[in-house]
Motif scaffolding. Structure first.
Motif, PDB file in Angstrom:
ATOM      1  N   LEU A  13      46.781  47.940  25.900  1.00 28.86           N
ATOM      2  CA  LEU A  13      48.017  47.854  25.863  1.00 28.86           C
ATOM      3  C   LEU A  13      48.993  48.878  26.578  1.00 28.86           C
ATOM      4  N   VAL A  15      50.295  48.947  29.637  1.00 27.04           N
ATOM      5  CA  VAL A  15      51.645  48.242  29.976  1.00 27.04           C
ATOM      6  C   VAL A  15      52.538  48.448  29.044  1.00 27.04           C
ATOM      7  N   ALA A  16      52.280  47.706  27.692  1.00 22.86           N
ATOM      8  CA  ALA A  16      53.062  47.827  26.579  1.00 22.86           C
ATOM      9  C   ALA A  16      53.582  49.259  26.317  1.00 22.86           C
ATOM     10  N   ASP A 123      52.200  41.694  27.825  1.00 19.09           N
ATOM     11  CA  ASP A 123      51.186  42.522  27.688  1.00 19.09           C
ATOM     12  C   ASP A 123      50.294  42.349  26.510  1.00 19.09           C
ATOM     13  N   ARG A 126      48.791  38.914  26.779  1.00 16.79           N
ATOM     14  CA  ARG A 126      47.540  39.133  27.581  1.00 16.79           C
ATOM     15  C   ARG A 126      46.287  40.021  27.013  1.00 16.79           C
ATOM     16  N   TRP A 127      46.525  40.671  26.157  1.00 13.81           N
ATOM     17  CA  TRP A 127      45.756  41.442  25.516  1.00 13.81           C
ATOM     18  C   TRP A 127      44.942  40.591  24.268  1.00 13.81           C
TER      19      TRP A 127
END
Length: 132
Positions: A13, A15-16, A123, A126-127
């Motif tokens: 994570l 990007v998060a 994100d 996606r994870w």
């Protein structure tokens, strides 16, 4: 042998995390702006503006805590991170669309928050998909 985080690839994570910390910085700047405007231009620091700022400040504390749990692999924290971001997206877009609710500069702040929250949701999604 225990792998160190530096050798196990990029932090989950990532990007998060960048979006969460950008959100925290934006909220801090918003609070500073409201403090300055309370003295320099009180009409631009309305009760609605302060109400919004207090709510986003609470989440500026909660989101990094959920992020830490999510990075530790707690699915409940990942879920919470995504749900909080989704809720903040909806609330900020709705509030930004209410005429005369807050000053124009804060409408822009709300839209930037909405964009950051979309990034977090994407994100997290996606994870979650990669983990299945």
């Amino acid at each position: 042998m225990v792998k160190s985080e530096a050798h196990s690839g990029p932090a989950p994570l990532r990007v998060a995390g960048a979006f969460v910390w950008s959100y925290v910085a934006l909220v801090a700047l918003t609070l500073v702006a409201l403090l300055v405007l309370s003295v320099a231009g009180p009409p631009d620091a309305s009760a609605n503006a302060w109400g919004h700022a207090v709510v986003v400040a609470v989440f500026a504390v909660v989101l990094p805590l959920r992020l830490r749990g999510a990075r530790a692999g707690k699915r409940s924290a990942v879920r919470a991170l995504g749900l909080i971001a989704a809720a903040l997206f909806v609330v900020n877009v709705v509030e930004a669309l209410i005429p005369s609710f807050v000053p124009g500069w804060m409408r822009l702040e709300m839209l930037v928050i909405a964009v950051l929250m979309v990034g977090i949701v994407l994100d997290v999604t996606r994870w979650a998909v990669r983990r299945r």
